[in-house]
Design a protein around this motif. Sequence first.
Motif, PDB file in Angstrom:
ATOM      1  N   UNK A   1      30.552 -83.860 -18.329  1.00 18.66           N
ATOM      2  CA  UNK A   1      30.746 -83.436 -16.946  1.00 18.66           C
ATOM      3  C   UNK A   1      30.972 -81.925 -16.920  1.00 18.66           C
ATOM      4  N   UNK A   2      29.927 -81.183 -16.549  1.00 23.25           N
ATOM      5  CA  UNK A   2      30.010 -79.733 -16.591  1.00 23.25           C
ATOM      6  C   UNK A   2      30.062 -79.107 -15.208  1.00 23.25           C
ATOM      7  N   UNK A   3      29.442 -79.726 -14.210  1.00 26.65           N
ATOM      8  CA  UNK A   3      29.317 -79.112 -12.898  1.00 26.65           C
ATOM      9  C   UNK A   3      30.360 -79.672 -11.936  1.00 26.65           C
ATOM     10  N   UNK A   4      31.100 -78.787 -11.300  1.00 26.44           N
ATOM     11  CA  UNK A   4      32.130 -79.226 -10.360  1.00 26.44           C
ATOM     12  C   UNK A   4      31.572 -79.189  -8.936  1.00 26.44           C
ATOM     13  N   UNK A   5      30.679 -80.127  -8.683  1.00 25.37           N
ATOM     14  CA  UNK A   5      30.180 -80.358  -7.338  1.00 25.37           C
ATOM     15  C   UNK A   5      30.730 -81.705  -6.885  1.00 25.37           C
ATOM     16  N   UNK A   6      30.630 -81.982  -5.609  1.00 26.45           N
ATOM     17  CA  UNK A   6      31.203 -83.220  -5.090  1.00 26.45           C
ATOM     18  C   UNK A   6      30.387 -84.415  -5.588  1.00 26.45           C
ATOM     19  N   UNK A   7      31.056 -85.318  -6.252  1.00 28.06           N
ATOM     20  CA  UNK A   7      30.468 -86.576  -6.677  1.00 28.06           C
ATOM     21  C   UNK A   7      31.123 -87.691  -5.866  1.00 28.06           C
ATOM     22  N   UNK A   8      30.351 -88.701  -5.430  1.00 25.63           N
ATOM     23  CA  UNK A   8      30.936 -89.775  -4.628  1.00 25.63           C
ATOM     24  C   UNK A   8      32.127 -90.454  -5.287  1.00 25.63           C
ATOM     25  N   UNK A   9      32.068 -90.662  -6.593  1.00 30.83           N
ATOM     26  CA  UNK A   9      33.172 -91.335  -7.284  1.00 30.83           C
ATOM     27  C   UNK A   9      34.441 -90.490  -7.239  1.00 30.83           C
ATOM     28  N   UNK A  10      34.305 -89.169  -7.284  1.00 26.69           N
ATOM     29  CA  UNK A  10      35.478 -88.302  -7.222  1.00 26.69           C
ATOM     30  C   UNK A  10      36.114 -88.365  -5.835  1.00 26.69           C
ATOM     31  N   UNK A  11      35.277 -88.309  -4.810  1.00 28.89           N
ATOM     32  CA  UNK A  11      35.797 -88.381  -3.443  1.00 28.89           C
ATOM     33  C   UNK A  11      36.443 -89.740  -3.177  1.00 28.89           C
ATOM     34  N   UNK A  12      35.826 -90.805  -3.663  1.00 32.22           N
ATOM     35  CA  UNK A  12      36.423 -92.141  -3.513  1.00 32.22           C
ATOM     36  C   UNK A  12      37.796 -92.203  -4.180  1.00 32.22           C
ATOM     37  N   UNK A  13      37.921 -91.586  -5.351  1.00 33.50           N
ATOM     38  CA  UNK A  13      39.195 -91.600  -6.074  1.00 33.50           C
ATOM     39  C   UNK A  13      40.274 -90.863  -5.293  1.00 33.50           C
ATOM     40  N   UNK A  14      39.946 -89.703  -4.750  1.00 37.70           N
ATOM     41  CA  UNK A  14      40.916 -88.955  -3.960  1.00 37.70           C
ATOM     42  C   UNK A  14      41.335 -89.749  -2.727  1.00 37.70           C
TER      43      UNK A  14
END
Length: 345
Positions: free
Chosen positions: A1-14
């Motif tokens: 995981x190198x790029x810090x763009x919005x991923x659906x799984x990250x937003x779901x986790x927050x």
Amino acid sequence: MLQEIIEPAWLDAFEAVLGRCALQKGDTVAILAETQSRPILPLLARLAAQRLGAQVFTLTLPSVVGRAGPPTRSTGASDAIQQIKPVIHALAASTLVVDCTVEGLMHAPELPAILKGGTRVIYISNEHPEALVRLMPDDATEARVKDHIKRLRAAKAMTVSSPAGTNLRISLEGAVAGGNWGFTTRPGTLTHWPGGIALAFPAAGSVNGTLVLASGDVNLTFKRYVESAITLTIENDYVTAIEGAGLDAQLMRSYIEAWGDREAYAVSHVGYGLCDAARWDSMALYDKRDFNGTELRAFAGNFLYSTGANEVAGRYTLGHFDLPMRHCTVQLDGATVVDHGRVVD
């Protein structure tokens, strides 16, 4: 995981974590950031809070840069607020504060005034979002941490030993014990994500013995696995000798001496990790800038010894070491709670 763009799984986790903090439609959410914050974290927090129907605003404060003296790392005490009263009032009046500062508000001097307003605070540890998603809070960790907090609060003494030679005696009388499991629903409290730690801040004059950092133990201030043994002699809370022939001991001696502050040698807190999802080996897989180290504080069965500021003992300093250790046995009043690095439930 190198790029810090919005991923659906990250937003779901927050969204899931803010939901566990009992955030409801119409609540007010203050997102606290600073100019050196990881940009993706306040962005994900804002979008998640908006998904839940909250009223959201963001405060981005200037980071304090150019300070004289040694670099500060892992202090847990963000200095971004700088006692600015309107900032404190805005945070205190919010339903929830999502703390995205680099170091977090855990030991910040403004925290008591913020919590007194009845808000609750969740510090999003300055990790890559991929790590946060792996370390989602759950009901089992909450129950485990609450149980061990009760054990710590009921105990009068902690002893710690290890095959490497650690032999610590810690009085818990007068200590303040606590912990967190990654979310909070109670006004006037703070937690951090990832969670899964139970710990105590001992009263003054409570810690004596020998602490031996062996190969594979961790110096989180340096974000470095220990490769050569370090032996610390501790007398009435203070490290009085740092022995070891390798680079690890040299680095520790150099950094702690650089503060010119006796309190940097004293104990901050002691505790142990309780999160089964957290991994000891994870630090090897991240660049230093992508890793804040909360995972290694929380991995199940580690004994965490920290030096530096301890409000309970009336000590304040920026010098700080967090030292998660493997293979230790931790006992509370003679009852084993961690057996050679494995949690006893």
